[in-house]
Design a protein around this motif. Sequence first.
Motif, PDB file in Angstrom:
ATOM      1  N   PHE A 206      37.600 -54.388 114.060  1.00 22.32           N
ATOM      2  CA  PHE A 206      38.213 -55.825 114.066  1.00 22.32           C
ATOM      3  C   PHE A 206      39.536 -55.767 114.476  1.00 22.32           C
ATOM      4  N   LEU A 207      40.131 -56.457 115.419  1.00 22.36           N
ATOM      5  CA  LEU A 207      41.550 -56.349 115.935  1.00 22.36           C
ATOM      6  C   LEU A 207      42.038 -57.551 115.278  1.00 22.36           C
ATOM      7  N   GLU A 208      43.115 -57.598 114.498  1.00 21.01           N
ATOM      8  CA  GLU A 208      43.911 -58.747 114.008  1.00 21.01           C
ATOM      9  C   GLU A 208      44.619 -59.246 115.067  1.00 21.01           C
ATOM     10  N   GLY A 209      44.825 -60.561 115.008  1.00 21.37           N
ATOM     11  CA  GLY A 209      45.725 -61.229 115.891  1.00 21.37           C
ATOM     12  C   GLY A 209      47.031 -61.785 115.422  1.00 21.37           C
ATOM     13  N   PRO A 210      47.608 -62.808 115.965  1.00 17.84           N
ATOM     14  CA  PRO A 210      47.365 -63.434 117.281  1.00 17.84           C
ATOM     15  C   PRO A 210      47.243 -62.541 118.455  1.00 17.84           C
ATOM     16  N   LEU A 211      46.156 -62.876 119.217  1.00 20.26           N
ATOM     17  CA  LEU A 211      45.773 -61.889 120.281  1.00 20.26           C
ATOM     18  C   LEU A 211      46.178 -62.346 121.616  1.00 20.26           C
ATOM     19  N   ALA A 212      46.573 -61.757 122.462  1.00 19.02           N
ATOM     20  CA  ALA A 212      46.885 -61.981 123.917  1.00 19.02           C
ATOM     21  C   ALA A 212      45.929 -61.220 124.748  1.00 19.02           C
ATOM     22  N   LEU A 213      45.168 -61.879 125.567  1.00 14.82           N
ATOM     23  CA  LEU A 213      44.191 -61.529 126.582  1.00 14.82           C
ATOM     24  C   LEU A 213      44.723 -61.582 127.950  1.00 14.82           C
ATOM     25  N   SER A 214      44.591 -60.556 128.784  1.00 14.91           N
ATOM     26  CA  SER A 214      44.534 -60.610 130.445  1.00 14.91           C
ATOM     27  C   SER A 214      43.628 -60.015 131.034  1.00 14.91           C
ATOM     28  N   ARG A 215      43.350 -60.402 132.378  1.00 21.04           N
ATOM     29  CA  ARG A 215      42.332 -59.709 133.095  1.00 21.04           C
ATOM     30  C   ARG A 215      42.771 -59.794 134.621  1.00 21.04           C
ATOM     31  N   GLU A 216      43.224 -58.518 135.039  1.00 23.78           N
ATOM     32  CA  GLU A 216      43.528 -58.647 136.790  1.00 23.78           C
ATOM     33  C   GLU A 216      42.358 -59.089 137.570  1.00 23.78           C
ATOM     34  N   LEU A 221      43.478 -63.415 134.922  1.00 22.31           N
ATOM     35  CA  LEU A 221      43.002 -64.521 133.789  1.00 22.31           C
ATOM     36  C   LEU A 221      43.992 -64.249 132.536  1.00 22.31           C
ATOM     37  N   LYS A 222      44.539 -65.368 131.914  1.00 18.36           N
ATOM     38  CA  LYS A 222      45.399 -65.124 130.769  1.00 18.36           C
ATOM     39  C   LYS A 222      44.587 -65.919 129.500  1.00 18.36           C
ATOM     40  N   GLY A 223      44.586 -65.347 128.434  1.00 15.48           N
ATOM     41  CA  GLY A 223      44.012 -66.112 127.233  1.00 15.48           C
ATOM     42  C   GLY A 223      44.629 -65.768 125.939  1.00 15.48           C
ATOM     43  N   LYS A 224      44.064 -66.374 124.805  1.00 16.95           N
ATOM     44  CA  LYS A 224      44.392 -65.955 123.493  1.00 16.95           C
ATOM     45  C   LYS A 224      43.412 -66.250 122.655  1.00 16.95           C
ATOM     46  N   ALA A 225      43.469 -65.510 121.352  1.00 12.35           N
ATOM     47  CA  ALA A 225      42.573 -65.870 120.461  1.00 12.35           C
ATOM     48  C   ALA A 225      43.140 -65.326 118.979  1.00 12.35           C
ATOM     49  N   GLN A 226      42.529 -65.738 117.939  1.00 12.20           N
ATOM     50  CA  GLN A 226      43.229 -65.325 116.726  1.00 12.20           C
ATOM     51  C   GLN A 226      42.575 -63.849 116.310  1.00 12.20           C
ATOM     52  N   TRP A 238      33.516 -59.767 120.845  1.00 11.15           N
ATOM     53  CA  TRP A 238      33.566 -61.061 120.590  1.00 11.15           C
ATOM     54  C   TRP A 238      35.181 -61.387 120.296  1.00 11.15           C
ATOM     55  N   LEU A 239      35.267 -62.811 120.875  1.00 10.28           N
ATOM     56  CA  LEU A 239      37.069 -63.312 120.714  1.00 10.28           C
ATOM     57  C   LEU A 239      36.470 -64.290 119.612  1.00 10.28           C
ATOM     58  N   LEU A 240      37.348 -64.406 118.595  1.00  8.97           N
ATOM     59  CA  LEU A 240      37.232 -65.321 117.372  1.00  8.97           C
ATOM     60  C   LEU A 240      38.371 -66.257 117.190  1.00  8.97           C
ATOM     61  N   GLY A 241      38.192 -67.676 116.928  1.00  7.28           N
ATOM     62  CA  GLY A 241      38.937 -68.611 116.583  1.00  7.28           C
ATOM     63  C   GLY A 241      40.062 -68.949 117.572  1.00  7.28           C
ATOM     64  N   ASP A 242      40.172 -70.117 117.858  1.00  6.49           N
ATOM     65  CA  ASP A 242      41.031 -70.902 118.945  1.00  6.49           C
ATOM     66  C   ASP A 242      40.996 -69.835 120.215  1.00  6.49           C
ATOM     67  N   VAL A 243      40.035 -69.804 120.770  1.00  8.26           N
ATOM     68  CA  VAL A 243      39.844 -69.060 121.898  1.00  8.26           C
ATOM     69  C   VAL A 243      40.296 -70.079 123.177  1.00  8.26           C
ATOM     70  N   ARG A 256      34.605 -69.734 119.951  1.00  6.93           N
ATOM     71  CA  ARG A 256      34.414 -68.098 119.954  1.00  6.93           C
ATOM     72  C   ARG A 256      33.945 -67.869 121.218  1.00  6.93           C
ATOM     73  N   ALA A 257      33.989 -66.597 121.856  1.00  7.72           N
ATOM     74  CA  ALA A 257      33.653 -66.097 123.048  1.00  7.72           C
ATOM     75  C   ALA A 257      33.033 -64.818 123.044  1.00  7.72           C
ATOM     76  N   LEU A 258      31.949 -64.468 123.683  1.00  4.59           N
ATOM     77  CA  LEU A 258      31.050 -63.159 123.778  1.00  4.59           C
ATOM     78  C   LEU A 258      31.599 -62.619 125.188  1.00  4.59           C
ATOM     79  N   LEU A 259      32.432 -61.576 125.585  1.00  2.80           N
ATOM     80  CA  LEU A 259      32.569 -61.031 126.725  1.00  2.80           C
ATOM     81  C   LEU A 259      31.546 -59.965 127.202  1.00  2.80           C
TER      82      LEU A 259
END
Length: 307
Positions: A206-216, A221-226, A238-243, A256-259
């Motif tokens: 479990f990785l605590e956030g807030p999270l910053a996501l990126s994909r080259e 792609l830029k993103g965020k989640a809780q 899984w990304l959880l909360g305000d994806v 939520r999102a399943l990668l």
Amino acid sequence: MRPLLLGIGLGLLLALAQEVFRPEVELLRKDKRVVAWVSGEEESLFYADYGDLHVGELRELTPAKAVVGERAFFLDAGTVLEEGLKPGDRVEAAYNPDWEREGLPYLMRLRKAGEEKGERYLRLVLFDPKGVEVRLGEEVEARGPLALVERGGREELFLSGGEARYLEEEGRLEVQPLPGRVVLTQGATRVEGVRLRYQNDTGEAFLEGPLALSREGEKPLKGKAQALRYLLDEDALWLLGDVEFVQGGRTTRAERALLREKEGYAYLFGGVESRDEKGFVRGERVRYALESGAVVVLGRVAGEFRE
């Protein structure tokens, strides 16, 4: 009982061996491995910290003191406390009887008591300013300055910011875990959070956030989640909360999102809405192409588009 120091002055080892010595810890779950290691360079540290165990009722817990049964302990920022502990809980205290302050032994870790039985506790401390590397199975890697690994009846790994140093005059290790920059990667996807906890009995990280996501890629792609939840057995991230995903002029939001990095898709669930300059589409289940940002609604579609 003095803890065993395994990684101070690694520069000398390098000079003698003329190669990098990279101490590591391995946890096994079924047929999968979780491995953490340091770079082996001079500022890195690998330390085995031993303690005794005491089980009883938690009677008092403050930032400086804990009372378990008839025994009292002192604690500091390096003490690992399980969340949600309250007086009346049956707990297991791991402590160092050789380090005392005002007559109280040092509390290393406090958690609810389970069925595991043992008389000794082992905590492995890995610190590396360049980042302790952690591999979760074959697909996921994580990096952060400080890792604490518990071995024994229950095996856990904590990865966070902070630091650790050995105080030679006092003959002890000082550990200061802090929320910090912890980076998790799977394929081309990179997620940055503040603290990671892996439990080997469940295979869950479990990785605590807030999270910053990126994909080259062709369309970055830029993103965020809780928060992020990774299931080792299923290789499910899984990304959880305000994806939120932002890519090529399109913004997509979901609960939520399943990668599925190998497939090149993310599956979004819960009040999904995707907008660009031409309009929007909504649904409860959406397939999202990670390279292009294209969306396909799989359930309860609605939308509005402009010419």
